[in-house]
Scaffold this motif. Structure first.
Motif, PDB file in Angstrom:
ATOM      1  N   PHE A 235       0.889  -1.222  -0.076  1.00  0.00           N
ATOM      2  CA  PHE A 235      -0.069  -0.143  -0.028  1.00  0.00           C
ATOM      3  C   PHE A 235       1.003   1.361   0.153  1.00  0.00           C
ATOM      4  O   PHE A 235       2.094   1.308   0.538  1.00  0.00           O
ATOM      5  CB  PHE A 235      -0.767  -0.256   1.143  1.00  0.00           C
ATOM      6  N   TYR A 236       0.310   2.395  -0.639  1.00  0.00           N
ATOM      7  CA  TYR A 236       1.004   3.722  -0.625  1.00  0.00           C
ATOM      8  C   TYR A 236       0.942   4.116   0.922  1.00  0.00           C
ATOM      9  O   TYR A 236      -0.305   4.041   1.529  1.00  0.00           O
ATOM     10  CB  TYR A 236       0.520   4.608  -1.540  1.00  0.00           C
ATOM     11  N   LEU A 237       2.024   4.380   1.514  1.00  0.00           N
ATOM     12  CA  LEU A 237       2.361   5.123   2.790  1.00  0.00           C
ATOM     13  C   LEU A 237       1.215   6.310   2.847  1.00  0.00           C
ATOM     14  O   LEU A 237       0.808   6.432   4.037  1.00  0.00           O
ATOM     15  CB  LEU A 237       3.721   5.552   3.234  1.00  0.00           C
ATOM     16  N   ARG A 238       0.986   7.024   1.870  1.00  0.00           N
ATOM     17  CA  ARG A 238       0.225   8.294   1.900  1.00  0.00           C
ATOM     18  C   ARG A 238      -1.378   7.864   2.309  1.00  0.00           C
ATOM     19  O   ARG A 238      -1.805   8.568   2.777  1.00  0.00           O
ATOM     20  CB  ARG A 238       0.273   9.194   0.773  1.00  0.00           C
ATOM     21  N   ASP A 239      -1.668   6.795   1.595  1.00  0.00           N
ATOM     22  CA  ASP A 239      -3.052   6.103   1.953  1.00  0.00           C
ATOM     23  C   ASP A 239      -3.253   5.737   3.356  1.00  0.00           C
ATOM     24  O   ASP A 239      -4.474   5.837   3.706  1.00  0.00           O
ATOM     25  CB  ASP A 239      -3.410   5.152   0.891  1.00  0.00           C
ATOM     26  N   LYS A 240      -2.442   5.596   4.266  1.00  0.00           N
ATOM     27  CA  LYS A 240      -2.487   5.205   5.497  1.00  0.00           C
ATOM     28  C   LYS A 240      -2.257   6.729   6.358  1.00  0.00           C
ATOM     29  O   LYS A 240      -2.037   6.500   7.593  1.00  0.00           O
ATOM     30  CB  LYS A 240      -1.747   4.223   5.882  1.00  0.00           C
ATOM     31  N   GLY A 241      -2.147   7.671   5.783  1.00  0.00           N
ATOM     32  CA  GLY A 241      -1.999   8.886   6.485  1.00  0.00           C
ATOM     33  C   GLY A 241      -0.511   9.355   6.824  1.00  0.00           C
ATOM     34  O   GLY A 241      -0.057  10.293   7.677  1.00  0.00           O
ATOM     35  N   PHE A 242       0.558   8.756   6.430  1.00  0.00           N
ATOM     36  CA  PHE A 242       1.923   9.067   6.677  1.00  0.00           C
ATOM     37  C   PHE A 242       2.304  10.045   5.692  1.00  0.00           C
ATOM     38  O   PHE A 242       2.230   9.842   4.588  1.00  0.00           O
ATOM     39  CB  PHE A 242       2.708   7.425   6.425  1.00  0.00           C
ATOM     40  N   ASP A 243       3.254  10.879   6.304  1.00  0.00           N
ATOM     41  CA  ASP A 243       3.985  11.960   5.619  1.00  0.00           C
ATOM     42  C   ASP A 243       5.144  11.354   4.877  1.00  0.00           C
ATOM     43  O   ASP A 243       5.864  10.598   5.439  1.00  0.00           O
ATOM     44  CB  ASP A 243       4.235  13.113   6.335  1.00  0.00           C
ATOM     45  N   TYR A 244       5.460  11.693   3.470  1.00  0.00           N
ATOM     46  CA  TYR A 244       6.616  11.161   2.956  1.00  0.00           C
ATOM     47  C   TYR A 244       7.789  11.819   3.055  1.00  0.00           C
ATOM     48  O   TYR A 244       7.939  13.150   3.270  1.00  0.00           O
ATOM     49  CB  TYR A 244       6.497  11.403   1.307  1.00  0.00           C
ATOM     50  N   PRO A 245       8.946  11.181   3.278  1.00  0.00           N
ATOM     51  CA  PRO A 245      10.383  12.190   3.305  1.00  0.00           C
ATOM     52  C   PRO A 245      10.327  12.893   2.103  1.00  0.00           C
ATOM     53  O   PRO A 245       9.828  12.368   0.792  1.00  0.00           O
ATOM     54  CB  PRO A 245      11.295  10.949   3.481  1.00  0.00           C
ATOM     55  N   LYS A 246      11.064  13.954   2.155  1.00  0.00           N
ATOM     56  CA  LYS A 246      11.135  14.959   0.771  1.00  0.00           C
ATOM     57  C   LYS A 246      12.580  14.760   0.284  1.00  0.00           C
ATOM     58  O   LYS A 246      13.255  15.242   1.085  1.00  0.00           O
ATOM     59  CB  LYS A 246      10.875  16.337   1.126  1.00  0.00           C
ATOM     60  N   PRO A 247      12.425  14.233  -0.890  1.00  0.00           N
ATOM     61  CA  PRO A 247      13.803  14.135  -1.755  1.00  0.00           C
ATOM     62  C   PRO A 247      14.443  15.321  -2.041  1.00  0.00           C
ATOM     63  O   PRO A 247      13.893  16.512  -2.509  1.00  0.00           O
ATOM     64  CB  PRO A 247      13.567  13.350  -2.955  1.00  0.00           C
ATOM     65  N   ILE A 248      15.767  15.798  -1.793  1.00  0.00           N
ATOM     66  CA  ILE A 248      16.612  16.785  -2.220  1.00  0.00           C
ATOM     67  C   ILE A 248      17.182  16.397  -3.583  1.00  0.00           C
ATOM     68  O   ILE A 248      18.301  15.639  -3.441  1.00  0.00           O
ATOM     69  CB  ILE A 248      17.149  17.504  -0.980  1.00  0.00           C
ATOM     70  N   VAL A 249      17.233  16.950  -4.497  1.00  0.00           N
ATOM     71  CA  VAL A 249      17.587  16.653  -5.933  1.00  0.00           C
ATOM     72  C   VAL A 249      18.818  17.844  -6.141  1.00  0.00           C
ATOM     73  O   VAL A 249      18.334  18.945  -6.139  1.00  0.00           O
ATOM     74  CB  VAL A 249      16.751  16.593  -6.915  1.00  0.00           C
ATOM     75  N   THR A 250      19.914  17.266  -6.596  1.00  0.00           N
ATOM     76  CA  THR A 250      20.966  18.272  -7.146  1.00  0.00           C
ATOM     77  C   THR A 250      21.156  17.707  -8.721  1.00  0.00           C
ATOM     78  O   THR A 250      21.369  16.560  -8.700  1.00  0.00           O
ATOM     79  CB  THR A 250      22.183  18.029  -6.472  1.00  0.00           C
ATOM     80  N   LYS A 251      21.357  18.649  -9.500  1.00  0.00           N
ATOM     81  CA  LYS A 251      21.728  18.231 -10.805  1.00  0.00           C
ATOM     82  C   LYS A 251      22.842  18.794 -11.509  1.00  0.00           C
ATOM     83  O   LYS A 251      22.993  20.053 -11.198  1.00  0.00           O
ATOM     84  CB  LYS A 251      20.513  18.334 -11.879  1.00  0.00           C
ATOM     85  N   GLY A 252      23.989  18.287 -12.124  1.00  0.00           N
ATOM     86  CA  GLY A 252      25.089  18.881 -12.321  1.00  0.00           C
ATOM     87  C   GLY A 252      25.396  18.035 -13.766  1.00  0.00           C
ATOM     88  O   GLY A 252      24.723  17.519 -14.373  1.00  0.00           O
ATOM     89  N   GLU A 253      26.469  18.652 -14.437  1.00  0.00           N
ATOM     90  CA  GLU A 253      26.952  18.331 -15.618  1.00  0.00           C
ATOM     91  C   GLU A 253      27.309  16.979 -15.669  1.00  0.00           C
ATOM     92  O   GLU A 253      28.369  16.543 -14.957  1.00  0.00           O
ATOM     93  CB  GLU A 253      28.022  19.357 -16.196  1.00  0.00           C
ATOM     94  N   GLY A 254      26.480  15.859 -16.475  1.00  0.00           N
ATOM     95  CA  GLY A 254      26.847  14.691 -16.482  1.00  0.00           C
ATOM     96  C   GLY A 254      26.531  13.620 -14.895  1.00  0.00           C
ATOM     97  O   GLY A 254      26.740  12.707 -15.166  1.00  0.00           O
ATOM     98  N   TYR A 255      25.715  14.459 -14.231  1.00  0.00           N
ATOM     99  CA  TYR A 255      24.880  13.553 -13.050  1.00  0.00           C
ATOM    100  C   TYR A 255      23.962  13.956 -12.430  1.00  0.00           C
ATOM    101  O   TYR A 255      23.620  15.331 -12.862  1.00  0.00           O
ATOM    102  CB  TYR A 255      26.252  13.488 -11.986  1.00  0.00           C
ATOM    103  N   TRP A 256      23.253  13.554 -11.758  1.00  0.00           N
ATOM    104  CA  TRP A 256      22.324  13.860 -10.976  1.00  0.00           C
ATOM    105  C   TRP A 256      22.367  12.981  -9.452  1.00  0.00           C
ATOM    106  O   TRP A 256      22.624  11.797  -9.505  1.00  0.00           O
ATOM    107  CB  TRP A 256      20.952  13.697 -11.688  1.00  0.00           C
ATOM    108  N   GLU A 257      21.767  13.684  -8.545  1.00  0.00           N
ATOM    109  CA  GLU A 257      21.784  12.938  -7.242  1.00  0.00           C
ATOM    110  C   GLU A 257      20.705  13.147  -6.204  1.00  0.00           C
ATOM    111  O   GLU A 257      20.123  14.460  -6.571  1.00  0.00           O
ATOM    112  CB  GLU A 257      23.064  13.039  -6.392  1.00  0.00           C
TER     113      GLU A 257
END
Length: 200
Positions: free
Chosen positions: A112-134
């Protein structure tokens, strides 16, 4: 395979954390972007995860929580935080370079999706650079404890999990994993092939 998950009392620099390399592409691919992961735990707070992929212009169509981000260029972490409990399932955190995240809990075929049970999701922090992403993600102990119904963190000294890189509908479909999977066709929901993540 095993990985030592360092436990600290406060956040540390990623350079102090051992790197995991996603090297296994059990279903073959002409496209195997170099992908790495780092994981450590801050005592009383939660797990800090970073994943990095070396690729240009990662496909990123999906933007909302629980979208099928695995069709984009995607990095994933699956973990059973209470493997000492035979009935425990596992959580999956799947993220694209838009910062969209898919989170579920359960067993293969019964999730089941965690959100469907009322749980808040961790928030991803994305960094994009030349030739990569993290992407960086903090998974709170409070979320893990609430999902599993425990009021303490694992006492077994270990968790079980796997790290993945995939892209079902990218220019070249690809399926990479840290701990090898033995299956006829691509399938990540195989907890029997999770590796050992030793808490230390």
């Amino acid at each position: 395979m095993q990985y030592q998950v360092k436990t600290v009392t406060e956040k540390v620099d990623w350079a102090q954390i051992e790197r995991i390399d996603i090297m296994n592409y059990p279903w073959g691919s002409d496209y195997m972007p170099h992908t790495s992961a780092w994981l450590y735990r801050v005592e009383g707070e939660g797990f800090y995860l970073k994943m990095r992929c070396e690729e240009n212009e990662p496909k990123a169509v999906y933007k909302e929580a629980n979208d099928p981000v695995y069709k984009d260029s995607c990095m994933e972490f699956f973990a059973n935080f209470y493997p000492q409990d035979e009935k425990a399932g596992y959580m999956n955190f799947e993220m694209n370079s838009n910062g969209a995240i898919l989170c579920e809990y359960g067993h293969p075929g019964d999730r089941f999706y965690l959100r469907d049970k009322g749980f808040d999701y961790p928030k991803p922090i994305v960094t994009k650079g030349e030739g990569y992403w993290e992407v960086e993600l903090m998974i709170p102990d409070t979320l893990i404890q609430a999902v599993y119904g425990h009021d303490h963190m694992t006492t077994s000294g270990r968790i079980k999990g796997n790290f993945y890189k995939c892209g079902d509908e990218t220019h070249t479909a690809h399926y990479g994993c840290w701990n090898p999977i033995e299956n006829e066709y691509p399938a990540f929901h195989k907890p029997e092939f999770f590796g050992e993540l030793i808490l230390g």
